[in-house]
Structure formats: structure tokens, C-alpha cells
Design a protein around this motif. Structure first.
Motif, short mmCIF file in Angstrom:
data_model
loop_
_atom_site.label_atom_id
_atom_site.label_comp_id
_atom_site.label_asym_id
_atom_site.label_seq_id
_atom_site.Cartn_x
_atom_site.Cartn_y
_atom_site.Cartn_z
N PRO A 168 5.18 5.88 -1.05
CA PRO A 168 4.51 7.13 -0.68
C PRO A 168 3.47 7.62 -1.67
CG PRO A 168 6.79 7.53 -1.34
CD PRO A 168 6.64 6.05 -1.20
N ASN A 169 3.57 7.22 -2.93
CA ASN A 169 2.62 7.68 -3.94
C ASN A 169 1.47 6.70 -4.18
OD1 ASN A 169 4.12 10.05 -4.49
ND2 ASN A 169 5.51 8.88 -5.80
N TYR A 170 1.46 5.62 -3.41
CA TYR A 170 0.41 4.62 -3.64
C TYR A 170 -0.90 5.06 -2.99
CZ TYR A 170 -1.96 0.23 -4.44
OH TYR A 170 -2.86 -0.71 -4.90
N LEU A 180 0.52 -1.50 -7.65
CA LEU A 180 1.57 -1.95 -6.73
C LEU A 180 2.84 -2.32 -7.50
CD1 LEU A 180 2.55 -2.97 -3.90
CD2 LEU A 180 1.58 -5.20 -4.54
N LYS A 181 2.67 -3.06 -8.58
CA LYS A 181 3.82 -3.44 -9.40
C LYS A 181 4.54 -2.21 -9.94
CE LYS A 181 3.03 -6.53 -12.55
NZ LYS A 181 2.31 -7.27 -13.63
N SER A 182 3.75 -1.25 -10.42
CA SER A 182 4.32 -0.05 -11.01
C SER A 182 5.06 0.79 -9.97
CB SER A 182 3.21 0.78 -11.66
OG SER A 182 3.71 1.99 -12.17
N GLU A 183 4.43 1.02 -8.83
CA GLU A 183 5.03 1.85 -7.80
C GLU A 183 6.22 1.16 -7.13
OE1 GLU A 183 4.35 5.00 -6.89
OE2 GLU A 183 2.92 5.13 -8.55
N PRO A 212 -0.77 -0.86 8.60
CA PRO A 212 -0.36 0.42 8.02
C PRO A 212 -0.83 0.54 6.57
CG PRO A 212 1.48 -1.10 8.04
CD PRO A 212 0.37 -1.78 8.80
N THR A 213 -0.83 1.76 6.06
CA THR A 213 -1.13 1.95 4.65
C THR A 213 0.10 1.59 3.83
OG1 THR A 213 -0.36 4.24 4.56
CG2 THR A 213 -2.65 3.87 5.26
N LEU A 214 -0.10 1.32 2.56
CA LEU A 214 1.03 1.04 1.68
C LEU A 214 1.89 2.30 1.51
CD1 LEU A 214 -0.73 -1.15 -1.02
CD2 LEU A 214 0.78 -1.92 0.82
N ALA A 215 1.23 3.47 1.57
CA ALA A 215 1.96 4.73 1.44
C ALA A 215 2.94 4.93 2.59
CB ALA A 215 0.98 5.90 1.38
N GLU A 216 2.54 4.60 3.79
CA GLU A 216 3.43 4.77 4.94
C GLU A 216 4.40 3.60 5.10
OE1 GLU A 216 1.58 4.27 9.00
OE2 GLU A 216 -0.26 4.04 7.84
N SER A 217 4.23 2.57 4.26
CA SER A 217 5.09 1.38 4.37
C SER A 217 6.20 1.35 3.34
CB SER A 217 4.22 0.13 4.23
OG SER A 217 3.24 0.07 5.23
N GLY A 218 6.34 2.43 2.56
CA GLY A 218 7.44 2.45 1.60
C GLY A 218 7.06 2.86 0.19
#
Length: 323
Positions: free
Chosen positions: A244-246, A171-174, A236-242
Motif C-alpha cells: 500500500p505504501n509503494y 520494492l525490496k524495502s517495502e 494493477p498497481t503495486l499499491a493495490e496488489s499488497g
């Protein structure tokens, strides 16, 4: 004389069948020892016990679950790699299996060469949750807040190098943010402090977080997998929340010692597939938030290799190496 000839022919036929079908040698009254290298009550243990009886019916042998705890799964898996290569000793392992080689400077076995990957059984989504005192309602607000308050947001985990730790490091990296890590000895004290406001953020399994989210004690910001969880379908998923590569999940896999024959591995894989298709098993998995996975042995080995590299890079970035 004819009886002796017939007996000899039967012996030759039995030997030929044994050579052609080596898995048949494992079909006996001898119990299959299913090693769980994690504690009783863990998600891995719950799945192993859910599979136990129905898998025994498919195998035609009793299945005995054996919890061998220690060093994040290393102790139990050590017993597996030393076991006979007859299919009577298997192990149900978690993502820790591919995390441990990066965490520990020395390992008593090679996580690829000393095992036979059989199948990935399921994945466990994680959910990012925040205490109600943190002034954010979604992932975008969290990223914005963390960037204007670098190092002032604390997140907890179940310990250095744990799945919960690495999910946060990704999460920190992305997200390009800096969060302060507070390691705990397990999810129990972590959850208590999170609800109490001693820390502000953490990843938890969806089943562990769901009661607190529904009770309004924690705020769910996003699910770690690319698909939403049936346990928290509105999150929501983290990918759909901003981000996208998570994509991050904890997974559970069935393995054996190195050197299991291909026919035996295929039979074990098919028996697991049969077991996972049973409604009684599917209901237990759904209650635990486990998403069943149908991964063939041919795909499981390269999956392990990819996961070793992925988690190794996260561990190095997090500085979670232990002596």
C-alpha cells in the motif's frame, strides 16, 4: 524639439516596460535552446521534440532541442547552469537530476541552488515484469516466493543508481524481500536478457514493456504509480496488489539556470500549460505512456527537495554511490 521630447518619452516608457515585464526581453527572434541531457530517442528527448513546435508558437520564439549526453545527465545540466539568465536556455530533465547528487561524490553544480525549477511536465509509470520461467503470477506470489528463495531471484536494471534500479530497491524495502541486482548498460540488453530468461525480474517503462506483455513474452506483475497506466489498464498497481505504501515513477521537468525572474518563470509555466493542453501533444504523450502534470513553480521547488531526500535514501540503501 518636440520630436526629441517624444523620443525621450518613448525611451523612458520602454525602459519602464522592460523593468515591469523582464520576460519581454527574452521575446525575440533568438531561438530558445532546450537542452536534453539524455540520448536521442529517450523518453525525455521524445517529449522535448513533441513540445518543440507548439511551445515555440506559445513563446513566440523558435525552440531548438540540443542533446548533450554524459554522466547520467550531469554534462548537459552543467551547460544549463552556466547559461545566461534570460530564458533563452532551458532544460528538460528527468528524475536523474535528483538521483545524481547521491550517486556521484562530486558534482559540478548544486541540483537546487544552481537551477530555477519551472514545472514538472509529466510522469512515466514503470511496470514490474517477470520472465515466464519465474513461477509467480502476481505480486503476492512474488513476495512469497522471494521470501522462501532469498537471493535466488535476479532482477536487472539499466545500471547502478538508475530509476529502474531504485524502483526495485524500493520494492525490496517495502516487500521485505532480498533480490540479487544485475546491472546492465541500458534497457536494450536488459530487456533482451529478461525475455531470454537470463534474469527473472525487472522494472521497465510501460511503453517498453507493453509489446512484450501483450505478446506473452513477459508477465506484468504491477505498475509502480498509484494510478493504473492507460497503456496497460488491466495491470494493477503495486499499491493495490499488497504494498500500500509503494509509489514510484520517473518524472520529467522543465528547469532554467538559477536567478530567472519570477515573472519570466510564470510566463514559461503558463506557456508550457498551454502547450500540454493541445491535442497533438496529448496524443504523443499518451502513446509514450507519459501522464501530463500541472505543477506550478511554487510547488515544483519543494517537490525537488522532497525527491532529493527520497532518492538519496534509496541510493544509500542500495550502495549505488560512484567514485
Amino acid at each position: 524639439m518636440n520630436a526629441l521630447i517624444l523620443q525621450g518619452r518613448r525611451a523612458v516608457l520602454a525602459a519602464a516596460l522592460a523593468a515591469a515585464m523582464p520576460w519581454a526581453q527574452a521575446q525575440s527572434d533568438k531561438p530558445v535552446r532546450l537542452i536534453v541531457p539524455l540520448t536521442t530517442g529517450s523518453t525525455v528527448d521524445t517529449l522535448a521534440r513533441a513540445l518543440g513546435q507548439p511551445l515555440a508558437r506559445a513563446l513566440g520564439q523558435p525552440v531548438v532541442v540540443d542533446n548533450l549526453v554524459g554522466a547520467g545527465g550531469v554534462s548537459g545540466t552543467t551547460q544549463l547552469v552556466r547559461a545566461p539568465k534570460d530564458g533563452n536556455t532551458l532544460a528538460l530533465v528527468s528524475s536523474n537530476h535528483v538521483i545524481n547528487p547521491a550517486i556521484y561524490k562530486t558534482m559540478p553544480f548544486d541540483s537546487l541552488k544552481d537551477i530555477t525549477p519551472i514545472t514538472v511536465v509529466g510522469t512515466v509509470p514503470l511496470v514490474l515484469v517477470a520472465t515466464n520461467t519465474l513461477p509467480v503470477k502476481n505480486l503476492r506470489e512474488l513476495v512469497a516466493y522471494a521470501k522462501t528463495h532469498p537471493g535466488q531471484v535476479d532482477y536487472g536494471s539499466a545500471g547502478n543508481g538508475s530509476v529502474l534500479h531504485l524502483a526495485a530497491e524500493l520494492l525490496k524495502s517495502e516487500g521485505g524481500i532480498f533480490l540479487t541486482h544485475i546491472p546492465y548498460r541500458g534497457t536494450g540488453p536488459l530487456t533482451t536478457d529478461l525475455i531470454g530468461g537470463q534474469i527473472q525480474l525487472a522494472f521497465l517503462s510501460v511503453t517498453a514493456a507493453a509489446p512484450h506483455v501483450k505478446a506473452g513474452k513477459l508477465r506484468a506483475l504491477g505498475v509502480s504509480t498509484t494510478q493504473r497506466s492507460t497503456v496497460l489498464p488491466d495491470v494493477p498497481t503495486l499499491a493495490e496488489s499488497g504494498l500500500p505504501n509503494y509509489s514510484f515513477d520517473a518524472w520529467l521537468a522543465l528547469i532554467g539556470p538559477a536567478g530567472l525572474s519570477k515573472p519570466l518563470v510564470q510566463k514559461l509555466y503558463q506557456d508550457v500549460r498551454t502547450t500540454l493542453a493541445l491535442k497533438e501533444v496529448q496524443d504523443i504523450l499518451a502513446a509514450q505512456g507519459i501522464a501530463p502534470v500541472d505543477m506550478s513553480p511554487e510547488k515544483t521547488e519543494p517537490f525537488f527537495k522532497t525527491e532529493l531526500a527520497k532518492h538519496g535514501a534509496l541510493v544509500q540503501k542500495a550502495g549505488a554511490v560512484k567514485d
